[in-house]
Design a protein around this motif. Structure first.
Motif, PDB file in Angstrom:
ATOM      1  N   PRO A  19     118.578 -15.383  33.055  1.00 18.44           N
ATOM      2  CA  PRO A  19     118.973 -14.256  33.910  1.00 18.44           C
ATOM      3  C   PRO A  19     119.902 -14.628  35.059  1.00 18.44           C
ATOM      4  O   PRO A  19     120.652 -13.764  35.538  1.00 18.44           O
ATOM      5  CB  PRO A  19     117.630 -13.733  34.437  1.00 18.44           C
ATOM      6  N   THR A  20     119.866 -15.875  35.530  1.00 16.27           N
ATOM      7  CA  THR A  20     120.696 -16.238  36.687  1.00 16.27           C
ATOM      8  C   THR A  20     122.089 -16.706  36.282  1.00 16.27           C
ATOM      9  O   THR A  20     122.908 -17.040  37.142  1.00 16.27           O
ATOM     10  CB  THR A  20     120.016 -17.350  37.513  1.00 16.27           C
ATOM     11  N   LEU A  21     122.374 -16.717  34.976  1.00 18.40           N
ATOM     12  CA  LEU A  21     123.682 -17.137  34.501  1.00 18.40           C
ATOM     13  C   LEU A  21     124.740 -16.100  34.867  1.00 18.40           C
ATOM     14  O   LEU A  21     124.458 -14.894  34.907  1.00 18.40           O
ATOM     15  CB  LEU A  21     123.627 -17.319  32.985  1.00 18.40           C
ATOM     16  N   ARG A  22     125.967 -16.544  35.141  1.00 25.06           N
ATOM     17  CA  ARG A  22     127.056 -15.617  35.470  1.00 25.06           C
ATOM     18  C   ARG A  22     127.246 -14.618  34.327  1.00 25.06           C
ATOM     19  O   ARG A  22     127.381 -15.003  33.156  1.00 25.06           O
ATOM     20  CB  ARG A  22     128.349 -16.398  35.708  1.00 25.06           C
ATOM     21  N   SER A  23     127.281 -13.351  34.651  1.00 33.24           N
ATOM     22  CA  SER A  23     127.433 -12.300  33.639  1.00 33.24           C
ATOM     23  C   SER A  23     128.887 -11.891  33.436  1.00 33.24           C
ATOM     24  O   SER A  23     129.263 -11.459  32.338  1.00 33.24           O
ATOM     25  CB  SER A  23     126.604 -11.074  34.015  1.00 33.24           C
ATOM     26  N   GLU A  24     129.714 -12.033  34.469  1.00 35.67           N
ATOM     27  CA  GLU A  24     131.111 -11.602  34.381  1.00 35.67           C
ATOM     28  C   GLU A  24     131.860 -12.411  33.311  1.00 35.67           C
ATOM     29  O   GLU A  24     131.907 -13.641  33.361  1.00 35.67           O
ATOM     30  CB  GLU A  24     131.793 -11.786  35.733  1.00 35.67           C
ATOM     31  N   GLY A  25     132.410 -11.718  32.346  1.00 33.88           N
ATOM     32  CA  GLY A  25     133.205 -12.360  31.310  1.00 33.88           C
ATOM     33  C   GLY A  25     132.387 -12.985  30.194  1.00 33.88           C
ATOM     34  O   GLY A  25     132.953 -13.576  29.264  1.00 33.88           O
ATOM     35  N   LEU A  26     131.061 -12.876  30.244  1.00 31.38           N
ATOM     36  CA  LEU A  26     130.203 -13.506  29.231  1.00 31.38           C
ATOM     37  C   LEU A  26     130.368 -12.796  27.893  1.00 31.38           C
ATOM     38  O   LEU A  26     130.261 -11.576  27.800  1.00 31.38           O
ATOM     39  CB  LEU A  26     128.751 -13.457  29.679  1.00 31.38           C
ATOM     40  N   ARG A  27     130.620 -13.560  26.833  1.00 34.14           N
ATOM     41  CA  ARG A  27     130.822 -13.000  25.497  1.00 34.14           C
ATOM     42  C   ARG A  27     129.628 -13.230  24.563  1.00 34.14           C
ATOM     43  O   ARG A  27     129.474 -12.555  23.553  1.00 34.14           O
ATOM     44  CB  ARG A  27     132.075 -13.616  24.867  1.00 34.14           C
ATOM     45  N   GLY A  28     128.797 -14.186  24.879  1.00 32.69           N
ATOM     46  CA  GLY A  28     127.675 -14.542  24.015  1.00 32.69           C
ATOM     47  C   GLY A  28     127.359 -16.012  24.183  1.00 32.69           C
ATOM     48  O   GLY A  28     127.853 -16.670  25.107  1.00 32.69           O
ATOM     49  N   ALA A  29     126.518 -16.537  23.301  1.00 31.85           N
ATOM     50  CA  ALA A  29     126.117 -17.939  23.430  1.00 31.85           C
ATOM     51  C   ALA A  29     125.531 -18.430  22.114  1.00 31.85           C
ATOM     52  O   ALA A  29     125.147 -17.639  21.243  1.00 31.85           O
ATOM     53  CB  ALA A  29     125.090 -18.117  24.555  1.00 31.85           C
ATOM     54  N   ALA A  30     125.462 -19.742  21.996  1.00 33.62           N
ATOM     55  CA  ALA A  30     124.747 -20.386  20.890  1.00 33.62           C
ATOM     56  C   ALA A  30     123.481 -21.013  21.457  1.00 33.62           C
ATOM     57  O   ALA A  30     123.521 -21.670  22.504  1.00 33.62           O
ATOM     58  CB  ALA A  30     125.618 -21.452  20.233  1.00 33.62           C
ATOM     59  N   LEU A  31     122.381 -20.805  20.759  1.00 36.27           N
ATOM     60  CA  LEU A  31     121.119 -21.446  21.116  1.00 36.27           C
ATOM     61  C   LEU A  31     120.850 -22.515  20.055  1.00 36.27           C
ATOM     62  O   LEU A  31     120.758 -22.205  18.867  1.00 36.27           O
ATOM     63  CB  LEU A  31     119.989 -20.417  21.134  1.00 36.27           C
ATOM     64  N   TYR A  32     120.776 -23.759  20.484  1.00 32.16           N
ATOM     65  CA  TYR A  32     120.550 -24.847  19.528  1.00 32.16           C
ATOM     66  C   TYR A  32     119.637 -25.883  20.163  1.00 32.16           C
ATOM     67  O   TYR A  32     119.221 -25.741  21.319  1.00 32.16           O
ATOM     68  CB  TYR A  32     121.880 -25.475  19.091  1.00 32.16           C
ATOM     69  N   TYR A  33     119.320 -26.945  19.415  1.00 34.35           N
ATOM     70  CA  TYR A  33     118.330 -27.911  19.878  1.00 34.35           C
ATOM     71  C   TYR A  33     118.839 -29.340  19.738  1.00 34.35           C
ATOM     72  O   TYR A  33     119.449 -29.711  18.740  1.00 34.35           O
ATOM     73  CB  TYR A  33     117.014 -27.771  19.090  1.00 34.35           C
ATOM     74  N   ASP A  34     118.608 -30.127  20.780  1.00 32.18           N
ATOM     75  CA  ASP A  34     118.750 -31.576  20.751  1.00 32.18           C
ATOM     76  C   ASP A  34     117.492 -32.145  21.408  1.00 32.18           C
ATOM     77  O   ASP A  34     116.473 -31.461  21.453  1.00 32.18           O
ATOM     78  CB  ASP A  34     120.037 -32.026  21.470  1.00 32.18           C
ATOM     79  N   CYS A  35     117.569 -33.355  21.943  1.00 32.76           N
ATOM     80  CA  CYS A  35     116.361 -33.975  22.512  1.00 32.76           C
ATOM     81  C   CYS A  35     116.623 -34.573  23.882  1.00 32.76           C
ATOM     82  O   CYS A  35     117.738 -35.012  24.193  1.00 32.76           O
ATOM     83  CB  CYS A  35     115.838 -35.069  21.581  1.00 32.76           C
ATOM     84  N   PHE A  36     115.581 -34.587  24.687  1.00 41.52           N
ATOM     85  CA  PHE A  36     115.578 -35.222  26.006  1.00 41.52           C
ATOM     86  C   PHE A  36     114.754 -36.500  25.919  1.00 41.52           C
ATOM     87  O   PHE A  36     113.803 -36.593  25.133  1.00 41.52           O
ATOM     88  CB  PHE A  36     114.953 -34.269  27.023  1.00 41.52           C
TER      89      PHE A  36
END
Length: 531
Positions: free
Chosen positions: A155-172
């Motif tokens: 929710p705190t991500l900048r909304s102006e100009g946002l077109r979408g996103a990819a949700l993926y996984y790596d490791c920490f």
């Protein structure tokens, strides 16, 4: 396999004496992740191995990374498909089999904004390629999200100009502890390992390397280590070591500086690791959740000074905070919000033809041999260290005239877990540990220990059983307890307070001021548990 015995002061002195008495098959110089990986692989194949590190294990680049074990999705843009494929496989091995306590899945969100160089459709194609190169063994397959779905996730991500996103996984991962456990794994297989042992010069016989002169940074003495083959795995110091072998050696590295800052996570509010493009130069950055903190990084700028002098300067910090504030407008981060910062050097292979953008330089490694027989690793990544180590050991075995034996005794590091990665008693749950220990440790403390020590957790718990005072926190508000400091001194070759504060634990990154206030007490702990 030899059991891991306590490293007392006498045991270290005996180890230094033993280093002087034997002639080793392999001497590995450099106790970062790559040197540790080479030593463990060689020991598992039956070679007699010595490993030396001039400071503490993992004290250079190997503890100053983004703390990610990842396939390198950004390398797809560079066309490094081989590197991505190998990295995805190695990530899977570490997560599933070798170090599941240290390498854990992490969800990443890669937002796309208006006028980004890669649009939503192209990013989606890249994600499918990423899954394909991983042979669909990613933690989960990627999912594309609309702008509204993206904001629901962050929710705190900048909304102006946002077109979408990819949700993926790596490791920490805990990079310093991954390095340390690899060192401990080499020791368990019979390697003689030592920190604070600095290379001074090489020994040559008839033009071939026959060992090295080493100085004990604690005892002060200089002594010789004899070896039939020498590997230079010193990362940013590789060219310096090559010049000790051959003063006319042409530099093979291009050093670039990577800076990270640690800030309170509540200021950003991110639930995922978020992939950003710097508004200044479009370079890929990460904002990574780390307990109650967030790690922002990394920069990528050329560095020409001494590796000992690398630091995070004001320009680096401002670059990272500017990017974070652009993507998270409510954060309003300033330098006063920076809890700590750290800087490391990437020992990249210098590209032919000279200058190009640092971020465009390949992350592929290169293995070099000098006329005298010095084997040098240039480049390398945290994620692929095991794979690269196997290549180096096979080459070393060939040079030792033991190629046939090396083929017969194949590499075992893909199937042999690190010390803390071995399966613990499946019936021994955290709740049972607490029950067995009475009220000495809370459930939260045991969970914390398990994520750091894995199947070695009960060894730390046993210290608390013997001395209840060791259950106290090293600094208030952080989960690290004094039993960890005692265990680091007795079982993990910690010799200096910083070894504990910065690498065996990360107290210094989370609470640097309070960490400095317990230095003297740590010195006493080191004296007490190393007697």
């Amino acid at each position: 396999m030899q059991p891991h015995a306590p490293i007392t002061r006498l045991a270290r002195e005996q180890r230094v004496e033993q280093l002087q008495k034997e002639t080793f098959d392999l001497l590995v110089i450099g106790g970062g992740i790559n040197g540790a990986g080479v030593a463990r692989d060689a020991a598992l194949r039956g070679l007699r191995v010595a490993l030396i590190e001039k400071a503490d294990f993992g004290s250079g680049t190997s503890s100053r990374s983004s703390k990610l074990i990842h396939g390198g999705i950004r390398y797809l843009q560079q066309g490094d498909f081989r590197l991505v494929r190998i990295a995805c496989r190695e990530r899977d091995l570490l997560r599933r089999r070798l170090a599941p306590h240290l390498v854990r899945p992490l969800a990443f969100l890669f937002p796309v904004y208006r006028n980004d160089p890669v649009g939503v459709f192209a990013l989606g194609l890249g994600m499918w390629l990423y899954d394909l190169l991983a042979i669909f063994r990613n933690i989960r397959r990627h999912r594309m999200r609309t702008a509204s779905q993206t904001l629901a996730l962050e929710p705190t991500l900048r909304s102006e100009g946002l077109r979408g996103a990819a949700l993926y996984y790596d490791c920490f991962t805990d990079d310093a502890r991954l390095t340390l456990e690899t060192v401990l794994g080499a020791e368990e297989e019979g390697a003689l390992v030592g920190n604070y042992l600095e290379l001074r010069s090489f020994i040559k016989e008839q033009g071939r390397l026959a060992g090295a002169i080493v100085q004990d940074q604690f005892g002060g003495s200089e002594f010789a280590i004899r070896a039939r083959c020498v590997v230079n795995a010193t990362g940013p110091w590789a060219d310096h070591v090559r010049r000790l072998d051959d003063a006319s050696a042409t530099p093979c590295l291009r050093l670039t500086k990577g800076v990270h800052v640690v800030v309170p996570r509540e200021r950003i509010g991110n639930a995922h690791a978020v992939v950003l493009r710097s508004p200044q130069d479009q370079r890929i950055l990460f904002v990574i959740p780390w307990e109650s903190h967030a790690i922002i990084g990394t920069t990528d700028t050329d560095f020409t000074g001494s590796p000992e002098e690398v630091t995070a300067d004001d320009q680096d910090v401002d670059y990272l905070l500017t990017a974070a504030n652009w993507f998270f407008p409510t954060a309003k981060l300033c330098t006063a919000d920076v809890v700590s910062s750290y800087a490391g050097l990437r020992p990249l292979v210098a590209p032919e033809g000279g200058a190009q953008d640092p971020s465009a330089v390949s992350r592929e490694e290169e293995i070099l041999e000098s006329p005298s027989g010095l084997i040098t690793l240039a480049g390398g990544k945290l994620t692929t260290y095991r794979f690269v180590a196997a290549e180096i050991v096979s080459l070393a075995a060939k040079r030792l005239g033991r190629a046939r034996e090396a083929r017969r005794i194949s590499c075992k590091t893909a199937t042999t877990p690190l010390p803390g990665g071995r399966a613990a008693d499946p019936k021994l749950t955290a709740e049972e540990v607490v029950a067995r220990n009475g009220s000495e440790l809370t459930l939260e403390q045991v969970h914390h220990l398990a994520q750091r020590y894995g199947s070695r957790t009960m060894e730390v718990v046993e210290l608390v059983r013997n001395d209840a005072k060791l259950k106290q926190m090293i600094v208030p508000g952080l989960p690290e307890i004094w039993a960890e400091a005692a265990y680091a001194a007795r079982n993990e070759m910690a010799l200096h307070p910083d070894d504990i504060l910065e690498r065996r634990t990360h107290v210094a990154l989370k609470q640097p001021l309070r960490a400095s206030q317990v230095t003297e007490k740590l010195r006493e702990t080191l004296r007490l548990f190393r007697r």
